[in-house]
Design a protein around this motif. Sequence first.
Motif, PDB file in Angstrom:
ATOM      1  N   SER A  21       4.562   8.543   7.453  1.00 43.97           N
ATOM      2  CA  SER A  21       4.505   9.647   6.822  1.00 43.97           C
ATOM      3  C   SER A  21       3.078  10.109   6.790  1.00 43.97           C
ATOM      4  O   SER A  21       3.002  11.198   6.254  1.00 43.97           O
ATOM      5  CB  SER A  21       4.714   9.334   5.085  1.00 43.97           C
ATOM      6  OG  SER A  21       3.905   8.541   4.772  1.00 43.97           O
ATOM      7  N   SER A  49       0.753  -1.171  -0.021  1.00 41.73           N
ATOM      8  CA  SER A  49       0.064  -0.007   0.177  1.00 41.73           C
ATOM      9  C   SER A  49       0.847   1.337   0.019  1.00 41.73           C
ATOM     10  O   SER A  49       1.903   1.371   0.746  1.00 41.73           O
ATOM     11  CB  SER A  49      -0.772  -0.058   1.095  1.00 41.73           C
ATOM     12  OG  SER A  49      -1.883  -0.987   1.234  1.00 41.73           O
ATOM     13  N   ALA A  50       0.425   2.157  -0.820  1.00 41.29           N
ATOM     14  CA  ALA A  50       0.956   3.445  -0.670  1.00 41.29           C
ATOM     15  C   ALA A  50       0.543   4.410   0.479  1.00 41.29           C
ATOM     16  O   ALA A  50      -0.531   4.065   1.285  1.00 41.29           O
ATOM     17  CB  ALA A  50       0.507   4.238  -2.110  1.00 41.29           C
ATOM     18  N   PRO A  51       1.179   5.349   0.821  1.00 38.11           N
ATOM     19  CA  PRO A  51       0.910   6.141   1.868  1.00 38.11           C
ATOM     20  C   PRO A  51      -0.721   6.400   2.220  1.00 38.11           C
ATOM     21  O   PRO A  51      -1.495   6.411   3.133  1.00 38.11           O
ATOM     22  CB  PRO A  51       1.730   7.254   2.154  1.00 38.11           C
ATOM     23  CG  PRO A  51       2.929   6.835   1.451  1.00 38.11           C
ATOM     24  CD  PRO A  51       2.459   5.901   0.424  1.00 38.11           C
ATOM     25  N   GLU A  60       1.961   0.040  -8.485  1.00 37.57           N
ATOM     26  CA  GLU A  60       2.643   1.118  -8.342  1.00 37.57           C
ATOM     27  C   GLU A  60       2.018   2.301  -8.997  1.00 37.57           C
ATOM     28  O   GLU A  60       2.092   3.611  -8.526  1.00 37.57           O
ATOM     29  CB  GLU A  60       3.934   0.938  -8.712  1.00 37.57           C
ATOM     30  CG  GLU A  60       5.263   2.097  -8.484  1.00 37.57           C
ATOM     31  CD  GLU A  60       6.386   1.986  -8.968  1.00 37.57           C
ATOM     32  OE1 GLU A  60       7.273   2.721  -8.783  1.00 37.57           O
ATOM     33  OE2 GLU A  60       6.604   0.735  -9.554  1.00 37.57           O
ATOM     34  N   ASP A 101      10.664   0.006   5.932  1.00 43.86           N
ATOM     35  CA  ASP A 101       9.858   0.536   4.949  1.00 43.86           C
ATOM     36  C   ASP A 101       8.404   0.820   5.121  1.00 43.86           C
ATOM     37  O   ASP A 101       7.647   2.050   4.813  1.00 43.86           O
ATOM     38  CB  ASP A 101      10.131  -0.124   3.579  1.00 43.86           C
ATOM     39  CG  ASP A 101      11.313  -0.003   3.088  1.00 43.86           C
ATOM     40  OD1 ASP A 101      12.235   0.913   3.450  1.00 43.86           O
ATOM     41  OD2 ASP A 101      11.754  -0.748   2.396  1.00 43.86           O
ATOM     42  N   HIS A 102       7.807  -0.202   5.755  1.00 35.96           N
ATOM     43  CA  HIS A 102       6.308   0.031   6.141  1.00 35.96           C
ATOM     44  C   HIS A 102       6.180   1.037   7.173  1.00 35.96           C
ATOM     45  O   HIS A 102       5.229   1.811   7.291  1.00 35.96           O
ATOM     46  CB  HIS A 102       5.778  -1.313   6.501  1.00 35.96           C
ATOM     47  CG  HIS A 102       5.606  -2.455   5.620  1.00 35.96           C
ATOM     48  ND1 HIS A 102       5.616  -3.804   6.001  1.00 35.96           N
ATOM     49  CD2 HIS A 102       5.572  -2.310   4.436  1.00 35.96           C
ATOM     50  CE1 HIS A 102       5.605  -4.398   5.053  1.00 35.96           C
ATOM     51  NE2 HIS A 102       5.520  -3.286   3.783  1.00 35.96           N
ATOM     52  N   THR A 129       6.039   4.256   5.681  1.00 33.40           N
ATOM     53  CA  THR A 129       4.825   4.245   4.951  1.00 33.40           C
ATOM     54  C   THR A 129       3.939   5.253   5.976  1.00 33.40           C
ATOM     55  O   THR A 129       3.227   6.240   5.738  1.00 33.40           O
ATOM     56  CB  THR A 129       4.191   2.970   4.397  1.00 33.40           C
ATOM     57  OG1 THR A 129       5.299   2.738   3.220  1.00 33.40           O
ATOM     58  CG2 THR A 129       2.892   3.524   3.633  1.00 33.40           C
TER      59      THR A 129
END
Length: 607
Positions: free
Chosen positions: A134, A104-106, A578, A127-128, A131
């Motif tokens: 952010s 998932s994107a932010p 993406e 990385d998560h 996300t």
Amino acid sequence: MREFTVPPLADPPKSGGLADAVFQRAAREPGQIAFARKVDGRWHDVTIGTFRDEVLALAKGLLAAGLRFGDRVGIMCRTRYEWTQLDFALWSIGAQAVPVYPTSAPDQAYWMLHDAGAVACFVEHADHAMTVGSVIDKLPRLKLLWQLDEGAVDELSAAGAHLDDDVVERHRLAVTPDSPATVIYTSGTTGRPRGCELTHANFMAEADNILLRYAALFRPHQGEPAATLLFLPLAHVFGRMIEVTAVRGGVKLGHQPDPSAPVLLADLKAFRPSLVLAVPHIFEKIFAAARRKAETEDRLAAFDKAADVAVRYAEAREEASFGTGRGPGPALRLEHQVFDRLVYARMRAALGGRARYVFSGGSAMQRRLGLFFAGAGIPVIEGYGLTESTAAAVANPPERPRYGTVGIPVPGITVYVAPDDEVWLHGPQVFAGYVGDRPGSEAAPRDGWLATGDLGSLDGDGYLTITGRKKELLVTSNGKSVSPLPLEERVRAHPLVSQCLAVGNDRPYVAALVTLDPDGVAHWQLMRGRPTMTPSELVRDGELEAEIRRAVVAANTHVSPPESIRTFRILAVQFTEEHGLVTPSLKLKRKAIEKAYANEVEALYRT
């Protein structure tokens, strides 16, 4: 036939929740093997008693951290053992997991965590964490964030060690079948994902009826317990249903976070599952890889002959089961025996050599592919369901499958096909509504009936065939209604095709955008001595275009001329998550694709 019902086999639960199965099994037989966990490249068995102790310790840690009954907790993670620990620990204290796809994107993560009102979140790695971090300033209710790769489970278990076990026991006993168990978000192909509130009773009805109706899948075999390797995302309802069913049914469960072909095939051989559950894309890949290997070994003609024999053999057995044929004749049986040693045994070995059944769901499987695997000694049980129906609502019976259909209702479900051909579902597996919906809202089930948005038909034996999506019907400028899904799936069956999107709304005819399968194209180039062609060269290659045209012509033979694909455009890149063109479960976002490739679509209609 417009309506078909299969009565439930399992009694509805009168008390308790999903975590009870762990504690009850551990009390009866704590040494029973329940899981296999991969550590340092090797699989190690985990008993139900050990798992119960881990769940109890983690549940105490969650309470010590401040989580309370009814709280919602995000989980952004791949399919791994810790997810199942978390699920049952959360259920032990009456809390609810909110899956967030690890890709998932932010903005997507924000929407799910915000809409569900999550007060805490587990992520897998840094990385998560970035996300979620952010967007955390826009999530005022989210107070706690843990990272699994930084030892969150051990940290929480240690933090709750001072609490008495009875604290968790009191929470667990307060959970009722009607308590919410999880919020799972839909794929969002036609809009923003919606959070489905699924209860403990929904999962229990689904799992228990499946376990009773499909008991042959879950029995021990050759002295070993039934086992399955879960590589589907636990963020998807299909994966969660497998998790719950395995624990309730005593099926040994392994987790595989990396579904890439080399890793997955190696783990299938090492784990040796008796039951494989996957989406059709996996079986398409296995078949295509086997066919490419045969071609590189100059055995393509033999492989194609073996595939034809397998299909005819399975088709003959299918006809016999419905009383319309006598089954395979002597000559066909002899051919089948020969190819069983030369080809089919290799296919079974690729799945670990022990798989007695495969269960396919998530999208439609081509009839010929299902027949091939059945003829190769790997019977396919294809099913159909939605997040809103707690996964499978319909599935083929193993003793009498009808390939090309998704089967008959699972016990407890009624299927009704409305006058406009929309499929409706009713039963204890059907959810009550979406997050934020008021009772009686238009989107919620009406009198318990779920309007699926899918189009289909029931045959005289109650077998359901899905023909498309109601919202995805194309209506040409000539007034012809076209369901694009069957066309797209037939084009996609070609080994060089990865994705196909039919277009044609308010246009004079149907056309298509086609993307290429990287593995298939690489093999195609290698066999022709042209391995260095660039993507832009490939899409202009006349020989490759002719191959794709043959796939389109073959798909068109199944529909009338006004419904057929008149022309197509090969694209040099894939539709990807993406770029917002497919969902995490790989469903195409039609409007987004048409917008992104508006120039290419316009070019399809220039005279």
